[in-house]
Design an enzyme around this catalytic site. Structure first.
Site, PDB file in Angstrom:
ATOM      1  N   TYR A 131      -3.672  11.311   0.699  1.00 52.52           N
ATOM      2  CA  TYR A 131      -4.136  11.079  -0.680  1.00 52.52           C
ATOM      3  C   TYR A 131      -4.162  12.372  -1.472  1.00 52.52           C
ATOM      4  O   TYR A 131      -3.881  12.410  -2.666  1.00 52.52           O
ATOM      5  CB  TYR A 131      -5.541  10.456  -0.674  1.00 52.52           C
ATOM      6  CG  TYR A 131      -5.532   9.001  -0.301  1.00 52.52           C
ATOM      7  CD1 TYR A 131      -5.380   8.620   1.026  1.00 52.52           C
ATOM      8  CD2 TYR A 131      -5.653   8.008  -1.266  1.00 52.52           C
ATOM      9  CE1 TYR A 131      -5.360   7.288   1.383  1.00 52.52           C
ATOM     10  CE2 TYR A 131      -5.633   6.671  -0.915  1.00 52.52           C
ATOM     11  CZ  TYR A 131      -5.481   6.317   0.411  1.00 52.52           C
ATOM     12  OH  TYR A 131      -5.449   5.004   0.756  1.00 52.52           O
ATOM     13  N   ASP A 139       0.841  -1.201   0.000  1.00 49.46           N
ATOM     14  CA  ASP A 139       0.000   0.000   0.000  1.00 49.46           C
ATOM     15  C   ASP A 139       0.883   1.262   0.000  1.00 49.46           C
ATOM     16  O   ASP A 139       1.861   1.334  -0.741  1.00 49.46           O
ATOM     17  CB  ASP A 139      -0.974  -0.054   1.187  1.00 49.46           C
ATOM     18  CG  ASP A 139      -2.139   0.923   1.017  1.00 49.46           C
ATOM     19  OD1 ASP A 139      -3.140   0.557   0.396  1.00 49.46           O
ATOM     20  OD2 ASP A 139      -2.020   2.058   1.508  1.00 49.46           O
ATOM     21  N   HIS A 186      -4.486  -7.909  -0.187  1.00 50.34           N
ATOM     22  CA  HIS A 186      -3.824  -6.622   0.011  1.00 50.34           C
ATOM     23  C   HIS A 186      -3.125  -6.486   1.362  1.00 50.34           C
ATOM     24  O   HIS A 186      -2.083  -5.844   1.461  1.00 50.34           O
ATOM     25  CB  HIS A 186      -4.869  -5.521  -0.146  1.00 50.34           C
ATOM     26  CG  HIS A 186      -4.314  -4.141  -0.091  1.00 50.34           C
ATOM     27  ND1 HIS A 186      -3.510  -3.632  -1.078  1.00 50.34           N
ATOM     28  CD2 HIS A 186      -4.434  -3.167   0.834  1.00 50.34           C
ATOM     29  CE1 HIS A 186      -3.174  -2.390  -0.763  1.00 50.34           C
ATOM     30  NE2 HIS A 186      -3.713  -2.081   0.388  1.00 50.34           N
TER      31      HIS A 186
END
Ligand SMILES: *[C@@H]1O[C@H](CO)[C@@H](O)[C@H](O)[C@H]1NC(C)=O
Ligand SMILES: *[C@@H]1O[C@H](CO)[C@@H](O)[C@H](O)[C@H]1NC(C)=O
Ligand SMILES: *[C@@H]1O[C@H](CO)[C@@H](O)[C@H](O)[C@H]1NC(C)=O
Length: 459
Positions: A377, A227, A434
Site C-alpha cells: 500500500y 482487489d 469483494h
C-alpha cells in the site's frame, strides 16, 4: 464578499478548462529498469530454475500457533448493540478463536492446500511463488486450452481460488475453452518473498509477473483479478498489450480526470446524461459512496503510511491478525454486515466458510508476511499514487467486467470506457461482494468463460 466568489468561480472555470484540454492527451507508458534487484544487497547472477514444493509447516511452527491461541484472551467487551460498527467485536472474535483452537484442523487443511502443485522461481532477486492448476480436457471435443494468470489481492492470497479453479480447469457446458491457470503470490504475500528495497510497487509487480509467464513459456495469456489483482492485471494489460489476450476484472477503479469530473457533474444532471440510468446506483448518491469510503478505508491510509507499525502489531499475535483480516471479510462481503451482532461471519448463510478464511489467515501467519503485504500500500498509494498510476493510459486489449452488487469499488460502464477502449463484456451479477472468487465462484467462473469465448470467437 461578492468579488471573492467571482474570483473563486473564475479560477475553477479556468482550472476545469485546463484539465479538459489535457484529458485527451495520452501520456507515454513508463519505462522501468528492465533488470532491477529487489533482494538484499548487490545484484547476483539469477538462478532461473523452477522448484516444486509442498506446503508443509513443521510441527514446531504448528505447535507454536496453537500455544499462542491458547493464551488467555485480552479482549475488551464490545459496546452495547454496536455489532460490528466499531470493528470486530469481542464475542465474535472469542468464538472464532475457540473454533480455530479446537475444531480447525491445520493438517487436513494443508493437504487441501496441496491439491495443486506449488512452485518457486527467482525473478529480480525475489523468490516468486505460484500455484499451477492444469487444464483437464478429458474426452471433451473442440475445447481449447488457454493460459490464465489469476491474481489475488489483500487481505487475500492464492487461498482465494480453491473453489473456482475446478470450474476453470474442467470443461464447462456452453464453453469451448478450459484454462491452464497460474496463480502467483504478489511479492511480499504468502510464499513470495517481499522486496528488501524501497519502490516495489504496482508497475514493478507487473514486470515480475510478465517475466514469470514468459519463463513458463507463455508469450500470450489472459489475465483475471480483483482487489490488487485487478490493478496488477489492468497494469499488465496496459503495459504489455502484445502479451495480453484479454483482461477480466471483478473490481473496477479508473481515476482519470474526466471520470472524476463526470462523476461529480453526473450527480447534478438527470440520470442518463452522463451516467446511464441502470448504472446510477453504482455511485449515486455520492454522499453514500463517500461516507462508505471514509468508513471503510482507514486501514488503507494506515497501511500506506505506517505499514511497519501495524505489521509489527499484527505479526505478534494470531488473534490480532485474525481480528484485522476477519473484519474485512465481514464488511466487504456485504455493506450491512456491520449491523449484525457477529458481522454475519458465524451465520450459516455467510458465503465463505470459516475454514477457508482461517486457511488464508494461517498463510499470512506461518509465512510471517503481513508486514510485507501491507507495505505494498505504501508503494502504490503513498509515494506513487499519481506519478505511477496508469489510469490515464488507455487499455486497448479486450476487457471483461463482472460487477458484483456488494463490491466496494465499482464504476458505470461508460466511465470505465475512459480507460478500457475495448469492453467485450460488462455484466451485473445477481449477488456477491469483494471476494467474488470465494463467495460466488460459479458466477465469476461463468462470466470469465463467457468473456473468453467471446474474445476467442472474434480472433
Ligand atoms: C512434511 O514434512 C514431513 C517431515 O519432513 C514429512 O514426513 C511429510 O511427508 C511432509 N509432508 C508433505 C505433504 O510434504
Ligand atoms: C506491440 O507490437 C507492435 C507490433 O509489433 C509494436 O508496434 C508495438 O510497439 C508493441 N507494443 C508494445 C507496448 O510493446
Ligand atoms: C445491532 O444488531 C441488532 C440485532 O440484529 C439490531 O437490532 C440493531 O439495530 C443493530 N445496531 C447497529 C448499530 O448495528
Amino acid at each position: 464578499m461578492g468579488w471573492l466568489n467571482k474570483v473563486v468561480v473564475g479560477l475553477m472555470v479556468v482550472l476545469i478548462a485546463y484539465k479538459l484540454s489535457k484529458m485527451n492527451k495520452e501520456p507515454p507508458l513508463p519505462t522501468l529498469d528492465p533488470n532491477p534487484w529487489w533482494a538484499p544487497g548487490e545484484p547476483q547472477q539469477e538462478d532461473v530454475s523452477i522448484n516444486r514444493f509442498n506446503i508443509n509447516f513443521s510441527k514446531k511452527e504448528v505447535d507454536d500457533l496453537k500455544a499462542r491461541l491458547a493464551l488467555p484472551l485480552r479482549l475488551t467487551p464490545g459496546l452495547e448493540d454496536a455489532n460490528f460498527t466499531y470493528g470486530i467485536n469481542a464475542d465474535t472474535l472469542h468464538t472464532i478463536v475457540q473454533y480455530w483452537r479446537k475444531k480447525y484442523d491445520w493438517n487436513k487443511r494443508q493437504t487441501r492446500l496441496n491439491t495443486y502443485p506449488h512452485f518457486k522461481t527467482r525473478i529480480e532477486g525475489l523468490d516468486i511463488h505460484f500455484m499451477r492448476a492444469s487444464a483437464k480436457v478429458g474426452s471433451a471435443k473442440n475445447v481449447k486450452v488457454v493460459p490464465l494468470l489469476l491474481i489475488h489481492g489483500w487481505p487475500g492470497s492464492f487461498v482465494e481460488f480453491y473453489d473456482i479453479l475446478p470450474l476453470l480447469t474442467n470443461p464447462q457446458e456452453g464453453s469451448s475453452v478450459v484454462f491452464e491457470v497460474i496463480c502467483p503470490s504478489i511479492p511480499g504475500y504468502g510464499f513470495s518473498q517481499g522486496s528488501s528495497k524501497q519502490g516495489f510497487g504496482q508497475l514493478e509487480v507487473a514486470q515480475v509477473f510478465l517475466k514469470l509467464m514468459k519463463r513458463l513459456g507463455y508469450k500470450q495469456f489472459y489475465l483475471q483479478g480483483g482487489d490488487w489483482g485487478s490493478l496488477i492485471a489492468s497494469n499488465m494489460a496496459t503495459m504489455y498489450p502484445n502479451n495480453t489476450l484479454g483482461v477480466h476484472l471483478n473490481m473496477i477503479s479508473v481515476r482519470t480526470n474526466a471520470v472524476s469530473l463526470k462523476m461529480i457533474l453526473g450527480a447534478y444532471l438527470p440520470a442518463g446524461v452522463l451516467v446511464a440510468k441502470e448504472d446510477q446506483d453504482k455511485i449515486y448518491p455520492l454522499s453514500n459512496l463517500y461516507s462508505m469510503i471514509l468508513r471503510e478505508s482507514g486501514y488503507a491510509h494506515l497501511q500506506a503510511t505506517k505499514p511497519d507499525t501495524i505489521g509489527a502489531a499484527l505479526n505478534q499475535s494470531p488473534v490480532s491478525l485474525a481480528a484485522y483480516i476477519l473484519e474485512k471479510f465481514s464488511s466487504w462481503t456485504h455493506r450491512d454486515n456491520l449491523h449484525q451482532p457477529d458481522g454475519s461471519l458465524l451465520q450459516q448463510h455467510f458465503p465463505i466458510s470459516l475454514d477457508a478464511m482461517l486457511d488464508n489467515i494461517c498463510i499470512y501467519w506461518f509465512t510471517s508476511s503481513i508486514t510485507t503485504s501491507v507495505r505494498f500500500y505504501s508503494e502504490v498509494m503513498n509515494k506513487n499514487m499519481f506519478t505511477r498510476s496508469l489510469d490515464n493510459n488507455p487499455c486497448r486489449v479486450p476487457a471483461g467486467f463482472a460487477v458484483f452488487p456488494q463490491e466496494i469499488m465499482t464504476l458505470p460502464k461508460n466511465l470505465v470506457s475512459h480507460k478500457f477502449y475495448n469492453i467485450v463484456s460488462f455484466n451485473d451479477q445477481p449477488a456477491g461482494g469483494h471476494f467474488a472468487a470465494m463467495e460466488r465462484p460459479a458466477l465469476l467462473a461463468a462470466d470469465l468463460h463467457q468473456f473468453v469465448n467471446t474474445v476467442e470467437k472474434g480472433t
